[in-house]
Design an enzyme around this catalytic site. Structure first.
Site, PDB file in Angstrom:
ATOM      1  CD  GLU A 241      29.783  52.521  31.694  1.00 48.83           C
ATOM      2  OE1 GLU A 241      29.298  52.038  32.830  1.00 48.83           O
ATOM      3  OE2 GLU A 241      30.559  51.014  31.710  1.00 48.83           O
TER       4      GLU A 241
ATOM      5  CG  ASP B  39      37.827  44.144  33.560  1.00 49.89           C
ATOM      6  OD1 ASP B  39      37.090  43.414  34.096  1.00 49.89           O
ATOM      7  OD2 ASP B  39      37.226  44.510  32.578  1.00 49.89           O
TER       8      ASP B  39
ATOM      9  CD  GLN C 153      28.416  42.408  33.051  1.00 51.48           C
ATOM     10  OE1 GLN C 153      28.013  43.554  32.129  1.00 51.48           O
ATOM     11  NE2 GLN C 153      29.643  42.410  33.065  1.00 51.48           N
TER      12      GLN C 153
END
Length: 305
Positions: free
Chosen positions: A29, A121, A190
């Protein structure tokens, strides 16, 4: 898979002479660069990691979709200029369904077939998330909408220590199941710092009916203070032993790297010993530590040993 009694010894570590795995898959990522110098670093890292043959390379979105265009350009660039498969992050924040659909169509036309679908978010300046009145409210809605639009491969997020806004562990697991039922092909977690955290989550997700692969997200800790701040925001536990390991190294960046490499490599080896074959690395746009982790896991450029 339940952690068996005979596996508990494995959780404390592996012998140095343990054979290297030969069945590991990795993905990486990155985040879109904000400057010309950061773009050079990103592409140097991509080229460094490309020979390892990752399953895919994903590119993140800023809070509220603030890096949307840079994300798009980076994803398309990876897809066209490297041999790697690119995946684009897409969030619900601040966009109508029509706008999200248009973005999805653009990706499809550019040959992007993999989306990491997230709620996202809160928009910049907001403390809590508020769905767009005409948008996809949550990740499950986004997954459903994307699947109706095109036959994307879709990854979604999982939270081994629960999403910070989830009212309970069971609620979080049930919601994960809903995302999978909506069409998600895999779960990327996560980050976490102890193997048992992931293994228990994997077992509980399976018990909740989640049948797709659950891929552990691995974060190298090169800046312990920064990780403490990030972990506080996302409710990730930072064990006391990590604080002890990084104590006194604020002005010792090279030593911090060595410690970070040791911690993450040991975590990966323990996970592999417990049946984990796929790993997703949060590279922070740097290649050195991620390359080292892959090497320890037996992931090498083709033709090398």
């Amino acid at each position: 898979m339940t952690i068996k009694e005979e596996q508990k010894a494995i959780l404390s570590g592996l012998p140095v002479a343990a054979p290297l795995p030969n069945d590991v898959n990795v993905s990486f990522e990155f985040f879109p660069p904000k400057s010309e110098k950061m773009e050079e670093t990103l592409w140097a890292s991509l080229k460094r990691l490309e020979p390892l043959g990752p399953q895919f390379v994903s590119v993140t979105y800023g809070a509220g979709g603030t890096t949307r265009e840079r994300t798009h350009n980076t994803v398309v660039g990876i897809q066209k200029e490297t041999s790697m498969t690119a995946a684009a992050h897409l969030t619900c924040v601040g966009s109508s369904k029509a706008e999200i659909d248009e973005i999805a169509d653009r990706y499809w036309e550019e040959g992007i077939r993999h989306i990491v679908a997230l709620r996202g978010d809160p928009a910049e300046g907001d403390k809590t998330y508020t769905p767009h009145p005409d948008g996809y409210a949550y990740a499950v809605d986004l997954v459903e909408g994307l699947k109706k639009r095109h036959d994307f491969e879709i990854s979604v997020a999982g939270y081994p220590e629960n999403h910070p806004e989830a009212p309970s562990e069971q609620f979080d697991l049930d919601y994960l199941k809903r995302k999978v039922d909506a069409g998600a092909n895999r779960v990327i977690t996560q980050y976490f710092f102890e193997a048992e955290t992931f293994l228990r989550y994997r077992d509980k997700a399976a018990a909740a009916g989640v049948t797709v692969p659950i891929i552990p997200g691995i974060l190298p800790v090169t800046n312990f203070k920064q990780v403490l701040k990030m972990s506080d925001m996302c409710a990730t536990n930072v064990p006391a032993w990590m604080a002890d390991l990084f104590s006194g190294l604020d002005e010792e960046p090279e030593t911090r790297k060595l410690v970070a490499a040791t911690v993450a490599s040991e975590l990966c080896r323990v996970l592999h010993a417990n049946g984990v074959k796929d790993f997703h690395f949060y590279t922070l746009n740097r290649a050195d530590l991620t390359y080292a982790f892959c090497h320890v896991l037996g992931v090498r450029p083709k033709g090398t040993k």
